[in-house]
Structures are given as structure tokens and as C-alpha cells.
Write a protein that holds these residues in place. Structure first.
Motif, PDB file in Angstrom:
ATOM      1  N   PRO A  43       0.837  -1.203   0.000  1.00  0.00           N
ATOM      2  CA  PRO A  43       0.000   0.000   0.000  1.00  0.00           C
ATOM      3  C   PRO A  43       0.874   1.256   0.000  1.00  0.00           C
ATOM      4  O   PRO A  43       1.902   1.313   0.673  1.00  0.00           O
ATOM      5  CB  PRO A  43      -0.791  -0.113   1.306  1.00  0.00           C
ATOM      6  CG  PRO A  43      -0.839  -1.585   1.578  1.00  0.00           C
ATOM      7  CD  PRO A  43       0.503  -2.098   1.113  1.00  0.00           C
ATOM      8  N   TRP A  44       0.471   2.258  -0.756  1.00  0.00           N
ATOM      9  CA  TRP A  44       1.253   3.485  -0.875  1.00  0.00           C
ATOM     10  C   TRP A  44       1.403   4.206   0.455  1.00  0.00           C
ATOM     11  O   TRP A  44       2.388   4.893   0.693  1.00  0.00           O
ATOM     12  CB  TRP A  44       0.634   4.407  -1.923  1.00  0.00           C
ATOM     13  CG  TRP A  44       0.823   3.879  -3.305  1.00  0.00           C
ATOM     14  CD1 TRP A  44      -0.121   3.269  -4.089  1.00  0.00           C
ATOM     15  CD2 TRP A  44       2.018   3.887  -4.075  1.00  0.00           C
ATOM     16  NE1 TRP A  44       0.424   2.903  -5.296  1.00  0.00           N
ATOM     17  CE2 TRP A  44       1.743   3.275  -5.309  1.00  0.00           C
ATOM     18  CE3 TRP A  44       3.313   4.353  -3.845  1.00  0.00           C
ATOM     19  CZ2 TRP A  44       2.700   3.126  -6.306  1.00  0.00           C
ATOM     20  CZ3 TRP A  44       4.270   4.205  -4.833  1.00  0.00           C
ATOM     21  CH2 TRP A  44       3.957   3.599  -6.051  1.00  0.00           C
ATOM     22  N   PHE A  45       0.429   4.060   1.340  1.00  0.00           N
ATOM     23  CA  PHE A  45       0.497   4.762   2.619  1.00  0.00           C
ATOM     24  C   PHE A  45       1.413   4.063   3.621  1.00  0.00           C
ATOM     25  O   PHE A  45       1.671   4.579   4.703  1.00  0.00           O
ATOM     26  CB  PHE A  45      -0.896   4.958   3.224  1.00  0.00           C
ATOM     27  CG  PHE A  45      -1.731   3.714   3.285  1.00  0.00           C
ATOM     28  CD1 PHE A  45      -1.614   2.818   4.330  1.00  0.00           C
ATOM     29  CD2 PHE A  45      -2.643   3.447   2.275  1.00  0.00           C
ATOM     30  CE1 PHE A  45      -2.376   1.668   4.368  1.00  0.00           C
ATOM     31  CE2 PHE A  45      -3.419   2.296   2.316  1.00  0.00           C
ATOM     32  CZ  PHE A  45      -3.284   1.405   3.362  1.00  0.00           C
ATOM     33  N   ASP A  46       1.936   2.880   3.275  1.00  0.00           N
ATOM     34  CA  ASP A  46       2.898   2.174   4.125  1.00  0.00           C
ATOM     35  C   ASP A  46       4.321   2.512   3.690  1.00  0.00           C
ATOM     36  O   ASP A  46       4.573   2.728   2.503  1.00  0.00           O
ATOM     37  CB  ASP A  46       2.730   0.654   4.010  1.00  0.00           C
ATOM     38  CG  ASP A  46       1.542   0.129   4.787  1.00  0.00           C
ATOM     39  OD1 ASP A  46       0.991   0.876   5.619  1.00  0.00           O
ATOM     40  OD2 ASP A  46       1.164  -1.034   4.567  1.00  0.00           O
ATOM     41  N   ASN A  47       5.218   2.535   4.618  1.00  0.00           N
ATOM     42  CA  ASN A  47       6.634   2.749   4.309  1.00  0.00           C
ATOM     43  C   ASN A  47       7.468   1.530   4.659  1.00  0.00           C
ATOM     44  O   ASN A  47       8.677   1.625   4.812  1.00  0.00           O
ATOM     45  CB  ASN A  47       7.171   3.982   5.038  1.00  0.00           C
ATOM     46  CG  ASN A  47       6.866   5.233   4.267  1.00  0.00           C
ATOM     47  OD1 ASN A  47       7.037   5.281   3.058  1.00  0.00           O
ATOM     48  ND2 ASN A  47       6.395   6.247   4.949  1.00  0.00           N
ATOM     49  N   GLU A  48       6.817   0.398   4.780  1.00  0.00           N
ATOM     50  CA  GLU A  48       7.517  -0.860   5.045  1.00  0.00           C
ATOM     51  C   GLU A  48       6.926  -1.933   4.153  1.00  0.00           C
ATOM     52  O   GLU A  48       5.709  -1.970   3.986  1.00  0.00           O
ATOM     53  CB  GLU A  48       7.372  -1.259   6.507  1.00  0.00           C
ATOM     54  CG  GLU A  48       8.115  -0.350   7.453  1.00  0.00           C
ATOM     55  CD  GLU A  48       8.009  -0.812   8.886  1.00  0.00           C
ATOM     56  OE1 GLU A  48       7.580  -1.952   9.127  1.00  0.00           O
ATOM     57  OE2 GLU A  48       8.356  -0.026   9.760  1.00  0.00           O
ATOM     58  N   PRO A  49       7.705  -2.767   3.557  1.00  0.00           N
ATOM     59  CA  PRO A  49       9.153  -2.848   3.731  1.00  0.00           C
ATOM     60  C   PRO A  49       9.929  -1.820   2.905  1.00  0.00           C
ATOM     61  O   PRO A  49      11.116  -1.632   3.113  1.00  0.00           O
ATOM     62  CB  PRO A  49       9.483  -4.261   3.285  1.00  0.00           C
ATOM     63  CG  PRO A  49       8.455  -4.571   2.256  1.00  0.00           C
ATOM     64  CD  PRO A  49       7.201  -3.863   2.737  1.00  0.00           C
ATOM     65  N   HIS A  50       9.275  -1.146   1.966  1.00  0.00           N
ATOM     66  CA  HIS A  50       9.971  -0.175   1.117  1.00  0.00           C
ATOM     67  C   HIS A  50       9.632   1.235   1.558  1.00  0.00           C
ATOM     68  O   HIS A  50       8.480   1.645   1.510  1.00  0.00           O
ATOM     69  CB  HIS A  50       9.587  -0.370  -0.357  1.00  0.00           C
ATOM     70  CG  HIS A  50       9.836  -1.759  -0.849  1.00  0.00           C
ATOM     71  ND1 HIS A  50      11.090  -2.227  -1.146  1.00  0.00           N
ATOM     72  CD2 HIS A  50       8.988  -2.788  -1.062  1.00  0.00           C
ATOM     73  CE1 HIS A  50      11.011  -3.483  -1.540  1.00  0.00           C
ATOM     74  NE2 HIS A  50       9.750  -3.848  -1.495  1.00  0.00           N
ATOM     75  N   ASP A  51      10.620   1.976   1.977  1.00  0.00           N
ATOM     76  CA  ASP A  51      10.434   3.349   2.415  1.00  0.00           C
ATOM     77  C   ASP A  51      10.350   4.265   1.196  1.00  0.00           C
ATOM     78  O   ASP A  51      11.064   4.067   0.216  1.00  0.00           O
ATOM     79  CB  ASP A  51      11.594   3.761   3.320  1.00  0.00           C
ATOM     80  CG  ASP A  51      11.346   5.099   3.987  1.00  0.00           C
ATOM     81  OD1 ASP A  51      10.176   5.414   4.289  1.00  0.00           O
ATOM     82  OD2 ASP A  51      12.321   5.832   4.200  1.00  0.00           O
TER      83      ASP A  51
END
Length: 83
Positions: A43-51
Motif C-alpha cells: 500500500p502506498w500509505f505504508d513505508n515498510e518494507p519499502h520506504d
């Protein structure tokens, strides 16, 4: 490590606008949500696992939440993509 992944669909299935070099899929609002390996997109609003540092204004919907985990092109790459 940031690894962009392009949609799990072949170019012939993308709308013509996604392949137009002047548009580069920046207005793509489809619902492709898997990587080429079949893994669900982050999801775009997540920064994990990819910041990442994408903001609302980078998305055609005008909202990072509205972009869900769909392939998008918020940074002008060659096609819509996802993590």
C-alpha cells in the motif's frame, strides 16, 4: 532497499495512455495490484518494507490513501509501478 516493480500485465493490456511517452501512465487509475511475480503491491500509505516519500499530490487521485496498493506512476517512470 527500494525496488520498483512494474505491473503484472503485458503492455498490450495497458490503456494506450500508459504507453504514450508524453504521459507515461501518470494518469493511470486502474486496479492492477500485483507485481510481475504475482506478489501483492505494498500500500502506498505504508513505508515498510519499502520506504518512500510520495505525497498526496503525486497521485492522480490526489490522495495516497485513495491510491490503495494499485500500480501508479507518481514519479514519472516509464510505466505505472508498485513496490
Amino acid at each position: 532497499m527500494n525496488k520498483k516493480t512494474y505491473p503484472s500485465i503485458i503492455p498490450a493490456m495497458l490503456p494506450k495512455m500508459c504507453l504514450d511517452k508524453s504521459v507515461r501512465g501518470e494518469t493511470y487509475i486502474g486496479v492492477v495490484d500485483k507485481t510481475t511475480a504475482g506478489i501483492p503491491c505494498q500500500p502506498w500509505f505504508d513505508n515498510e518494507p519499502h520506504d518512500h516519500s510520495m505525497e498526496d499530490k503525486a497521485f492522480v487521485e490526489g490522495s495516497i490513501l485513495a491510491a490503495h496498493n494499485y500500480c501508479r506512476n507518481p514519479d514519472g517512470e516509464i510505466l505505472p509501478w508498485c513496490y
